[in-house]
Design an enzyme around this catalytic site. Structure first.
Site: not given
Lengths: 765, 765
Positions: B356-357, B487, B589-590
């Site tokens: 999906w990046d 994640e 994580k992000q």
């Protein structure tokens, strides 16, 4: 559900050979003796679908872990019980034709496993392309009297003159069906073959378990002659003796093999082959009959204590005996290095390793029907692994001697590698403590927990104390990120069973701390206060305005459907639905909240148990073998006789009737202990009270009688439960008080007493 | 953090050879041309730690999936980009010594990647045991002017007479470092070697991609002679030409190789080798200089549009240029079968596949700096995979044309296999729709969504409509069992980002349905009503009494610590903590909630964005490369200049400074698009308004200027942002209105206008 086997109180009989069911039959007719065992593979060649399997208890190989994406904390190896040498094999040619039941027409097929004697019999007649008919009879047992011995007898008769070539071999070149990298796990040492004798030595790679086989072979021929000199052949992992015969009309050849098996796991010293030889040659000297008789006598003494009689329902009767038989074939309590693999010696799945099944299901079984030493061996097994459990917890970030016992193990190291199980299915830690508690309850022997067990109890309590965290939101302690017994939910918060069990462990830890005298290991008061604080402030979810405990946070967000609404062709859902769909669904794999109510039934009112049972049972798909037995017991307690019987048959006949379509991979050995518990705790209503036992029998209406024995604190009790009366007798103590329904009764040594005639019916639902 | 490379506005320079950093350097100095590329491996032998890597875009192999326990719905294969033939290799011996920088003393080491010209240069001097010194210079580029061409030039000089043996080869026998079963993925076809020419043809197993290499080799020698006849050697997957020379003092040998590469993915017909040959021989005819010049010109035209100038901060300048350079090396938009692997041509990890990046990060980049066709190619890539996405959803139990695009793919099929990602990280589906929406916003071109994109939009909307369920408990629609962008939480309920994005997709689906004319595919009113009902009743968690959205259910049960409290030696936590500990922790994580606020910033007030940023950012460990850029942009918007710069450097120099200790495995290509976005959307404050753009520049105080260009609806804009003024110019439209802070300004074609002198400072925080 059509079973492969006929209904019979003491036997498994199959007269209808079906190649598509051969793997399932190989599982069902498996034999073993606690030290080794094997699937019921054919002696002669068979080219159809088959799972060759011969296993030696505790001999494992650390198979390199295989995962998609590595996660910190994963174990490097997955210890697996090994498929080991084939010591039954024969290559058999008649008039040049290979005898192979997959390719040749066969008739008169008959396969029998006699549960009473532990003897496997197989007969069949091959018809060759030249119309010669060859009938074979194969007998086999793994001696319960001698853990180093197995014997086979293979005989051939023919309806017309023919030439027969038999190569009897032992073959060490076997592979695990279940191997991550398709490696051979065995390393050859040597093999040798001479007339009437074969031998083989191997060791496992890496773990260096050494195994030796000695086969003494006795040949007889009637109405025939050997047509050639016997020949032998060998490689470093294969040895064979080949003989050829000319048979006359009605000729017969018979080969009896006495197989001695020795392994470095069970025997000490460098002379394993000598040990194996001694056992095979002694047995040959005694002969087939005597060896078989000793084996049968050993079974007799097991059955004497452990048999359960169900009069009036042969399917139920066959189920319970099959289950008891398989359990004792798998584990006898003789060797502290052994435990009970979920598949026993009947398959490779789950690696033959130890799961929480042992503590939650098997120990309560052995406590009831065997000497306390058997359960104690199982407790010691975990005690020996305590250091590794502490290491395991440290690897995951826990401190100060907290222990997390592995989900799956052969040697104390974790060897499971799915994060949601390995790291999160931590309730196993609680079951291990619960079994320690049960041991004292059943045996009255406090010495185990006060001398050994307390170390396990404290280390587990320390784990829980670190594993909880205070939730500012809930203002209680929570346990986040777990998988409960219901593996159809992963990584949930506040699984009720886990939280309840953790709190109980902490309280039990405090209790034991107050009883032990080992001052060095005794937790400090401040630690005990912390345990109490956590135990008393543990979050335990409830469904609002009900007595129903919440399996885990978020459970009520799910679509609340019932298992009965799942179309039949989508069952079992684990073979039809994608994993995410299973996880999102409300469906429960196995008893979860109900497992807790089963363990701690005396903490709850019957009404609470009923409310939870009636909520959760209809949502449960029983796709774990460990599920139906708990449900059967609770259903019995709640007077739900039909449900209790349904669940009982599902556990007792799980493999016989192959409910979950997986008996081909092996049998569900550990859940078989649950079958026994369903009878004794369920139908007979046995419960442990504060300092005694109580009975509330509610046997199915079509059963004439249920009879079983029970060990309890040095007493050996015998119960005979009829529809309208109960008889009890007792040995080993001068007297014992038991409660039957609401009545307290004293039974004296040697007395056989009719306890009640009227109370049963009135207490039935 | 000490970088391997010197700070320089246009170059990566490394003068300090360190074998322990060689793999990292191989990643950083990677070169490619959108069609193929390679790590900066040495031409000559190197026996130290190295990751040999040469990749051809889109050429993949379906590697058999490896998992611990299989779960229904897992894909059978994981498509992987392949390590392909080594076409740079030389075996080099001088006076019998193998030149190997790992074993011989070396001096004068110099390695340079010129970002402006895309030329890789390496120099070093070997000292042999006999004291002979050999200096080499190696030049290399993958032509941006010709996607079939690469050229290398390798020259040797010596300080004293010596004998030199050079075997120049092409070697097809290469293995993926990342292979589940250690298989070779390539099948040899043929190889050939003659004087000055090598060729090789191979095809991939299973997928049968055919690849051909043609190498034309030109040798020159100064102050020396060839001492022997050239010789050639070959197998079916290796071809080499060997020459030996006697060099005099100051002698020099030079080998120039023109490498033509053709693959069935890019070229049609059976004559791939002819195509490859044509390109190598044409290049040889034009010569090294002309080929290099064409390549530099191609880069010039890219830089002309895409360059970002940061005046006053060379570290920041180097970072952004390195990122832009790597992006264009990886993807040029020429081939609809290609996409952007997370590691580009710099490593094997993540299989070179599409994530999906692409939609969330790369498309917004290419929309700004390249022709709309580039982004459109990327959208078409997914459109071509729609049928497979529908199949994939059907496999998981979804119906009626619902689509779930894969988490990882090379050909439209899912090839990731961790259930918590594969089945649950479904927000990817939303990003794919969001990119379709953005395309129209940036380009003004509605034709894509109205002719193609709407089918993707509807299929995704149908997925969400089935994936939600009504919660009787919450009386709203919930989305259970997902993994959000963070994640470090798996299988959670009601991930805010996912729920919000799903609701938005449904609304966008309704909007598109009302605009399209394709009546056949238009959803029925009843379906649109259902979409609206779900979108309007979606559960979106909030932290009580705050503007903070709840990342997912249960988040508040966690211990609320901050990332700053994690000891430095435990960072990154994914290399130090067990997975369960990470999952239980509050650490993110992000960007997760913040990713949603970034996508939909105009739906929220600044105060809401601020509250969420201030809550989540301190809990975020940025262990995904995709995290810092989003945080940098939001920090810029919120006037948090220091944080914005910190996060900018972390994304821009992620690999240069190796923040996550993993640059050795390859570069984080897709996150590099986020770097660009941090500059343009963050520091320059570019936002898309209802029908225009706005700018709110807040550049770091030590930057003198930030200059960049931007494509917007046919206009090509150029901005020069100084501390106290902004200059803008525009081409391609007669006039364009933009908003700068609160002011609306009209810019005319060709005009260069100073927009503001005073507003900037007053708007700075």
């Amino acid at each position: 559900m059509k079973s492969l086997v006929e209904i019979h109180p003491w036997k498994l009989i199959d007269r209808d050979f079906n190649p598509s069911k051969q793997k399932q039959a190989e599982s069902l007719f498996s034999i073993g003796n606690g030290s080794f065992g094997q699937r019921a593979n054919f002696e002669e060649d068979y080219s159809g679908p088959s799972l060759q399997g011969s296993y030696i208890g505790g001999v494992y190989y650390p198979d390199k872990t295989r995962v998609g994406w590595w996660k910190n904390g994963y174990p490097d190896y997955f210890a697996k019980v090994l498929n080991s040498a084939n010591w039954i094999g024969l290559h058999l040619r008649v008039n040049g034709f290979v005898l192979d039941a997959f390719t040749l027409p066969i008739t008169n097929f008959y396969r029998e496993l006699d549960l009473k004697s532990g003897l496997l019999t197989r007969k069949l007649t091959y018809t060759l392309a030249d119309s010669t008919q060859i009938s074979i009879t194969a007998l086999r047992f793994c001696s319960m009297a001698n853990e180093h011995l197995a014997c086979t007898q293979f005989s051939i008769t023919t309806n017309r003159p023919c030439s027969v070539e038999i190569e009897a071999y032992v073959d060490g070149k076997v592979k695990n069906h279940d191997a991550n990298y398709d490696e051979y796990f065995w390393q050859p040492l040597r093999a040798d073959a001479s007339q009437n004798h074969l031998e083989l030595e191997q060791k496992t790679k890496k773990t260096e378990f050494h195994v030796a086989y000695s086969l003494d072979q006795a040949w007889t021929v009637i109405n025939g002659i050997e047509s050639d000199t016997p020949s032998t052949s060998k490689t470093n992992e294969f040895a064979a003796e080949k003989r050829t015969f000319n048979l006359q009309m009605n000729g017969e050849i018979s080969l009896t093999r006495f197989v001695g098996i020795s392994s470095s796991l069970s025997d000490e010293g460098d002379n394993l082959l000598d040990i194996a030889k001694q056992h095979s040659s002694n047995a040959q000297i005694q002969g087939w009959e005597a060896s078989l008789n000793a084996h049968i006598l050993a079974w007799d003494s097991i059955w004497h204590m452990a048999d359960v009689v169900i009069d009036g329902d042969n399917a139920a009767q066959q189920g319970i005996r099959f289950n008891i038989f398989q359990l004792f074939q798998t584990y006898t309590g003789k060797n502290p290095k052994l435990n009970i693999g979920p598949k026993g010696f009947t398959g490779e799945k789950y690696g033959g390793a130890t799961y929480w099944d042992t503590e939650a299901y098997c120990i309560p079984f052995y406590l009831k029907v065997a000497e306390p030493e058997v359960a104690r061996q199982l407790l010691l097994y975990r005690f020996q692994h305590l250091d590794k459990a502490i290491e395991n917890a440290a690897k995951l970030g826990f401190k100060e001697g907290a222990a997390l016992f592995p989900m799956v193990t052969m040697n104390g190291e974790e060897c499971h590698n799915e994060w949601e199980i390995t790291f999160e299915e931590i309730h196993r830690n609680g079951a291990i403590v619960y079994a320690i508690y049960l041991y004292e309850k059943y045996t009255g022997d406090a010495s185990y927990v006060l001398n050994y067990g307390y170390q396990v109890v404290f280390a587990v309590a320390r784990f829980w104390a670190q594993r909880v965290n205070w939730s500012n939101d809930k203002k209680q302690f929570v346990i986040l990120g777990v998988t409960g017994p219901n593996e159809y939910e992963n990584n949930v918060n506040n699984n009720w069973y886990t939280n309840y069990l953790a709190a109980w462990c902490l309280k039990y830890g405090i209790e034991i701390a107050n009883r032990i005298s080992d001052l060095e290991h005794k937790p400090l008061p401040v630690e005990l206060q912390e345990w109490a604080h956590i135990a008393n402030n543990m979050y335990l979810g409830c469904i609002p305005n009900s007595d129903i405990f919440l399996q885990n946070d978020g459970f009520l967000d799910k679509i609340q459907s019932l298992a009965s609404e799942i179309p039949v062709n989508q069952r079992p859902i684990n073979q039809h639905w994608s994993w995410d769909r299973i996880l999102r669904s409300v469906f429960i794999k196995q008893a979860d909240v109900l497992q807790g109510l089963y363990f701690f039934e005396n903490h709850f009112t019957t009404e609470t148990i009923r409310a939870n049972f009636e909520f959760y049972e209809p949502r449960t798909v029983h796709e774990s073998s460990l599920s139906p037995c708990v449900h059967s017991i609770l259903a019995s307690w709640l007077g739900k006789s039909e449900k209790a019987l349904e669940m009982y048959l599902r556990t007792a006949r799980l493999d016989l009737d192959d409910y979950n379509h997986e008996a081909d991979e092996g049998l569900h050995i550990t859940s078989m202990a649950g079958t026994f518990n369903s009878v004794v705790e369920g139908f007979a209503g046995l419960r442990l009270t504060e300092d005694g036992i109580s009975l509330e029998p509610r046997i199915p209406l079509h059963w004439n009688a249920l009879k079983f024995k029970l060990n309890y604190r040095g007493a050996r009790m015998q119960f005979e439960i009829f529809q309208d009366e109960i008889w009890a007798s007792m040995h080993g103590k001068s007297s014992l008080t038991i409660q039957v329904f609401k009545e307290m009764l004293v039974i004296k040594e040697g007395e056989k007493r009719k306890i009640s005639t009227s109370n049963i019916a009135s207490n039935l639902n």
